[in-house]
Design an enzyme around this catalytic site. Structure first.
Site, PDB file in Angstrom:
ATOM      1  CD  GLU A 279      -2.808  -1.217   0.007  1.00  0.00           C
ATOM      2  OE1 GLU A 279      -3.064  -0.162  -0.600  1.00  0.00           O
ATOM      3  OE2 GLU A 279      -3.220  -2.327  -0.375  1.00  0.00           O
ATOM      4  CG  HIS A 282      -0.829   1.562  -4.353  1.00  0.00           C
ATOM      5  ND1 HIS A 282      -0.695   1.221  -5.670  1.00  0.00           N
ATOM      6  CD2 HIS A 282      -1.365   0.472  -3.736  1.00  0.00           C
ATOM      7  CE1 HIS A 282      -1.112  -0.026  -5.862  1.00  0.00           C
ATOM      8  NE2 HIS A 282      -1.514  -0.504  -4.700  1.00  0.00           N
TER       9      HIS A 282
END
Length: 423
Positions: A279, A282
């Protein structure tokens, strides 16, 4: 002519449904290529016999529901126009009040209500399916509550969007698509800013990660990636699902990294750190902002095409659809139908971009954590928890998958392991 259009529209939908059924249940081959048999990507190595059977059954039914749901919306809007219901909704609205905004609100209320009723069976079948296969743990009352929240959020948003949109169309019937797009930019950013703190909490409770030792490890990982994170949030999803998930949401100061409590319950710390590194990738690679830019570009093209198609359809079949001009709110079902079609057609492109970004995030997470065992274990557990197909059919991958398939993700890690051993 109206009957002809309706008949051929329904016939096309039936033929399409039969094709999708044949493709998913008889033609598509989901077996693993022989070179991957026995590898860590082979579901037979981490799923038992019952899980293998259930994953195939569940995936096929879920996939056919997906492929039938969106075109069903098109048929719904088509019939709303052909049966004159859009005109009826407009007449009811006009008779109820003299205020333009309230007329639009009443029209949207009727259209949203009928849409909710029409699509409810598909939603309920999907919910029942997930309950049957033990993916969902949600009670019917809880599920119904979420459905009603969806209805009111959709209705409220639609009233604002439609009111502004048709005001713009009335001001400029030629370039409304451009002005609407320009206004959509701040609106989109505003909604993304509100999502984590206003909309998401309507459905679930969010709070800082309770496991402070784990949070400290995650924040240390964030520090190494130069990410200014202060908290990781968890959300209580165990009362609704057995599936696992983690995601990044929001923009600016409202950005959040969120972990489902099911993920915390079923994965160990190293596996969770791998997910968090994914995550964080990103954020580091600015995928969210690239996604926003891509969405805005596609929406510009989409609105332009919608305007051109609406003009063509009304000029050619306006009598059948009981439409004479684009700036009449009665044309809303046509507009929604065209936008839905364009979104469906463009989904392979957006999914391809998304899969590329997710692959980069996987690679970033592997290099950051240097824990291939945790990475592979994570993907295997995600497959088991969601009864996901490791090697889905091509059309399913193209239209449904914003992530690489589990076969691609796990085999990529195995290739990385091989590269590291050969160094």
């Amino acid at each position: 002519m109206a009957r002809k259009i309706g008949f051929y529209g329904v016939l096309a939908y039936v033929i399409y449904a039969l094709f999708i059924y044949w493709y998913l249940f008889y033609f598509a081959n989901t077996s693993l290529p022989f070179e991957y048999e026995g590898s860590k990507a082979d579901p037979a190595t981490f799923m038992n016999g019952r899980e293998l059977v259930l994953s195939e059954e569940y995936s096929k039914i879920r996939n056919i529901l997906f492929f039938l749901a969106t075109p069903f919306e098109w048929i719904f809007y088509l019939l709303i126009l052909l049966f004159g219901l859009s005109k009826v909704f407009k007449d009811w609205a006009d008779k109820s009040t003299k205020f333009k905004f309230l007329q639009t609100t009443i029209y949207v209320a009727w259209l949203t209500f009928f849409s909710f009723i029409a699509t409810f069976p598909i939603g309920y079948i999907s919910y029942s399916l997930s309950k049957k296969y033990n993916i969902s743990t949600q009670t019917f009352s809880s599920w119904m509550k979420d459905e009603l929240i969806d209805f009111w959020v959709s209705f409220g948003t639609m009233v604002i969007v439609v009111s502004v949109l048709y005001w713009i169309i009335n001001k400029s019937t030629k370039r409304w698509w451009l002005y609407a797009w320009l206004i959509s930019i701040p609106f989109t950013l505003f909604m993304m800013f509100l999502q984590p703190v206003v909309i998401d909490p309507l459905y679930n409770d969010f709070y800082p990660l309770k496991n402070k030792e784990l949070e400290s490890k995650i924040l240390q990982l964030a520090s190494e990636a130069n990410i200014p994170a202060e908290h990781v949030f968890e959300v209580n999803m165990a009362e609704k699902t057995n599936a696992l998930n983690a995601y990044v949401t929001g923009i600016g100061s409202n950005s959040r990294i969120v972990l489902w409590d099911t993920t915390l319950n079923r994965l160990n710390d190293n596996q969770i750190l791998f997910i968090m590194a994914h995550e964080m990738a990103h954020y580091v690679e600015k995928h969210l902002y690239i996604g926003i830019a891509g969405y805005l570009l596609l929406s510009l093209l989409g609105l332009y095409l919608t305007a051109r198609i609406m003009d063509y359809v009304i000029a050619r079949w306006g009598d059948s659809f009981k439409l004479t001009k684009v700036n009449d709110v009665r044309s809303l079902p046509l507009l929604l139908m065209i936008i839905s079609m364009l979104m469906f057609i463009s989904s392979p492109l957006s999914n391809t971009v998304s899969r590329y970004q997710e692959t980069r995030a996987d690679r970033y997470a592997i290099k950051m954590t240097d824990d291939t065992e945790a990475a592979i274990g994570t993907f295997q557990e995600l497959s088991r928890a969601g009864l996901s197909q490791v090697n889905p059919p091509l059309l399913v991958k193209i239209f449904r998958y914003g992530h690489p398939t589990m076969l691609e993700r796990i085999s990529m890690i195995e290739e990385y392991e091989l590269e590291q051993r050969n160094k």
